[in-house]
Design a protein around this motif. Structure first.
Motif, PDB file in Angstrom:
ATOM      1  N   VAL A 119       0.932  -1.314   0.107  1.00  0.00           N
ATOM      2  CA  VAL A 119      -0.179   0.183   0.105  1.00  0.00           C
ATOM      3  C   VAL A 119       0.886   1.221  -0.137  1.00  0.00           C
ATOM      4  CG1 VAL A 119      -1.505   1.387   1.376  1.00  0.00           C
ATOM      5  CG2 VAL A 119      -1.909  -1.195   1.218  1.00  0.00           C
ATOM      6  N   ARG A 120       1.920   1.272   0.903  1.00  0.00           N
ATOM      7  CA  ARG A 120       3.046   2.567   0.977  1.00  0.00           C
ATOM      8  C   ARG A 120       3.415   2.857  -0.356  1.00  0.00           C
ATOM      9  NH1 ARG A 120       4.678   3.944   6.279  1.00  0.00           N
ATOM     10  NH2 ARG A 120       3.985   2.789   7.763  1.00  0.00           N
TER      11      ARG A 120
ATOM     12  N   CYS B 213       0.806   4.604  -5.584  1.00  0.00           N
ATOM     13  CA  CYS B 213       1.799   5.587  -6.462  1.00  0.00           C
ATOM     14  C   CYS B 213       0.944   5.588  -7.742  1.00  0.00           C
ATOM     15  CB  CYS B 213       3.251   4.455  -6.930  1.00  0.00           C
ATOM     16  SG  CYS B 213       4.261   5.177  -8.250  1.00  0.00           S
ATOM     17  N   PRO B 214       0.724   6.689  -8.316  1.00  0.00           N
ATOM     18  CA  PRO B 214       0.144   7.093  -9.531  1.00  0.00           C
ATOM     19  C   PRO B 214       0.346   6.104 -10.579  1.00  0.00           C
ATOM     20  CG  PRO B 214       1.064   9.040  -8.466  1.00  0.00           C
ATOM     21  CD  PRO B 214       1.750   7.954  -8.053  1.00  0.00           C
TER      22      PRO B 214
ATOM     23  N   ALA C  78       4.360   2.539 -13.847  1.00  0.00           N
ATOM     24  CA  ALA C  78       4.830   1.750 -15.069  1.00  0.00           C
ATOM     25  C   ALA C  78       6.396   2.024 -15.301  1.00  0.00           C
ATOM     26  CB  ALA C  78       3.936   2.135 -16.164  1.00  0.00           C
ATOM     27  N   SER C  79       7.068   3.261 -15.124  1.00  0.00           N
ATOM     28  CA  SER C  79       8.203   3.623 -15.324  1.00  0.00           C
ATOM     29  C   SER C  79       9.104   3.487 -14.201  1.00  0.00           C
ATOM     30  CB  SER C  79       8.418   4.809 -15.740  1.00  0.00           C
ATOM     31  OG  SER C  79       7.752   5.815 -15.061  1.00  0.00           O
TER      32      SER C  79
ATOM     33  N   PRO D  70      -0.931  -7.484  -5.482  1.00  0.00           N
ATOM     34  CA  PRO D  70      -1.751  -7.883  -6.493  1.00  0.00           C
ATOM     35  C   PRO D  70      -1.592  -7.102  -7.672  1.00  0.00           C
ATOM     36  CG  PRO D  70      -3.171  -7.311  -4.511  1.00  0.00           C
ATOM     37  CD  PRO D  70      -1.626  -6.941  -4.410  1.00  0.00           C
ATOM     38  N   LEU D  71      -0.906  -5.872  -7.784  1.00  0.00           N
ATOM     39  CA  LEU D  71      -0.675  -5.239  -8.806  1.00  0.00           C
ATOM     40  C   LEU D  71       0.614  -5.745  -9.821  1.00  0.00           C
ATOM     41  CD1 LEU D  71      -1.268  -1.225  -7.945  1.00  0.00           C
ATOM     42  CD2 LEU D  71      -2.684  -2.884  -9.216  1.00  0.00           C
ATOM     43  N   LEU D  72       1.493  -6.417  -8.863  1.00  0.00           N
ATOM     44  CA  LEU D  72       2.706  -6.881  -9.393  1.00  0.00           C
ATOM     45  C   LEU D  72       2.875  -8.369  -9.705  1.00  0.00           C
ATOM     46  CD1 LEU D  72       5.284  -5.179  -7.306  1.00  0.00           C
ATOM     47  CD2 LEU D  72       4.393  -4.329  -9.373  1.00  0.00           C
ATOM     48  N   ARG D  73       1.885  -9.143  -9.293  1.00  0.00           N
ATOM     49  CA  ARG D  73       1.643 -10.459  -9.463  1.00  0.00           C
ATOM     50  C   ARG D  73       1.666 -10.993 -10.762  1.00  0.00           C
ATOM     51  NH1 ARG D  73      -2.847 -12.107  -6.021  1.00  0.00           N
ATOM     52  NH2 ARG D  73      -1.439 -11.453  -4.299  1.00  0.00           N
ATOM     53  N   LYS D  74       1.268 -10.218 -11.745  1.00  0.00           N
ATOM     54  CA  LYS D  74       1.042 -10.622 -13.212  1.00  0.00           C
ATOM     55  C   LYS D  74       2.496 -10.703 -13.709  1.00  0.00           C
ATOM     56  CE  LYS D  74      -0.183  -5.987 -14.676  1.00  0.00           C
ATOM     57  NZ  LYS D  74      -1.278  -5.167 -15.367  1.00  0.00           N
TER      58      LYS D  74
END
Length: 341
Positions: free
Chosen positions: A24-25, A30-31, A36-37, A78-82
């Motif tokens: 979360v932190r 993070c926007p 993405a970058s 969850p956002l990085l798992r893929k």
């Protein structure tokens, strides 16, 4: 009245709870356009926070290197798992990219310019170096140098920093630019603002550093200990000589003495004959004095006097006597002396 919930603490948290908090932190909030970058930068900051703050409160949590931490949080968030299947390649690419990010910092000198300030990394095996760090996006060279010096030493060089006084070097494809800052008081109390990054801060005599003094022994001793300092020693010495009239005068006097000795020795050689061993030793001494940063592990080309053009071999004879061709003498003897069978 319902009881108030106590503030979240890492002291009794499990690893999964900690990873939730870090996700979360540093990741979820993070926007998207920045994530993405900058995803690997965010993961690196999460790792620093984990090692510097979380494990300080909860020592039962495992210590992880950045590679292991990257794999763990990629699988958990969850956002990085893929991307967890390709996290290893992402990590390698990130490490390669980091080595090309420009580094900015400062060389802090005392008033007499005889000492410089060095910092030592946190680990026992860490080397000494000048306070410096990687430049941030849209950050100027001066702003980066000032920020890094404050973070690592607690000292603000803003009033002393001159944007036109700096030394640059390239080490392993990474550009380094260090501003030369003079007149830093020796009694300054330096306190690092970092956690588990800087273990020692100390003034060091320049003459004790490898390649600064004209001593071949110092070129070998401490090379690994100061490997990020060595590339700046020769240009720093030249810079100090130009900006310190007293040292410049001393250098000129020494050069004058060396020239007189060289002239006197050349005169003695002309009078007493050629002494090749002494001549080569003198040439080698002058060569090493002019190029003190030559690494003695490498082969040093020794200047050799130019070879004289080879003359046709002439037999030794007394210059006062007429030269007699040996072939003609033998033929004459054969004609006079009969051959017996």
């Amino acid at each position: 009245m319902p009881a108030l919930h106590s503030a979240f603490s890492f002291a009794n948290s499990t690893l999964d709870q900690v990873l939730d908090d870090l996700s979360v932190r540093f990741i979820i909030n993070c926007p998207p356009e920045e994530l993405a970058s900058r995803v690997c930068f965010q993961v690196e900051e999460a790792h620093w926070f984990y090692e510097d703050f979380v494990r300080t409160e909860n020592a039962s949590l495992p210590s992880m290197k950045l590679r292991d931490f990257t794999a763990t949080i990629f699988q958990h968030c969850p956002l990085l798992r893929k991307w967890s299947a390709t996290h290893e390649q992402a990590y390698e690419n990130f490490q390669t990219y980091k080595t090309r990010i420009p580094v900015r910092g400062a060389i802090l000198l005392n008033h007499d310019m005889t000492k410089c300030l060095l910092v030592k990394g946190w680990k026992a095996s860490s080397s000494w170096g000048f306070p410096k760090g990687k430049i941030n996006k849209a950050e100027t060279d001066q702003a980066c140098a000032i920020r890094e010096v404050i973070e690592e030493t607690g000292y603000d060089v803003t009033p002393l920093l001159n944007a036109n006084e700096f030394i640059t070097a390239t080490v392993r494809e990474q550009n380094l630019k260090l501003f030369v800052v003079r007149d830093v008081p020796l009694d300054t109390i330096f306190i690092t603002q970092t956690r588990k990054e800087i273990s020692k801060i100390a003034w060091v005599d320049l003459n004790s550093l490898p390649t600064y003094a004209k001593s071949s022994k110092r070129k070998v001793q401490g090379a690994n200990k100061y490997y990020l300092v060595v590339p700046f020693m020769l240009p720093l010495r030249e810079w100090i000589n130009k900006h310190n009239p007293q040292q410049q005068q001393q250098q000129q006097q020494q050069q004058s003495k060396d020239l007189k000795k060289k002239s006197k020795k050349s005169s003695n050689i002309n009078k007493n004959g050629d002494n090749k061993k002494q001549d080569l030793a003198e040439l080698e001494k002058q060569f090493l004095a002019q190029f003190p940063n030559i690494n003695m592990k490498y082969q040093v080309h020794e200047p050799v006097p130019q070879a004289q053009p080879q003359q046709p071999h002439q037999p030794q004879h007394d210059s006062q006597q007429e030269y007699v061709d040996p072939a003609k003498t033998i033929l004459a003897l054969l004609k006079k002396t009969p051959i017996k069978y």
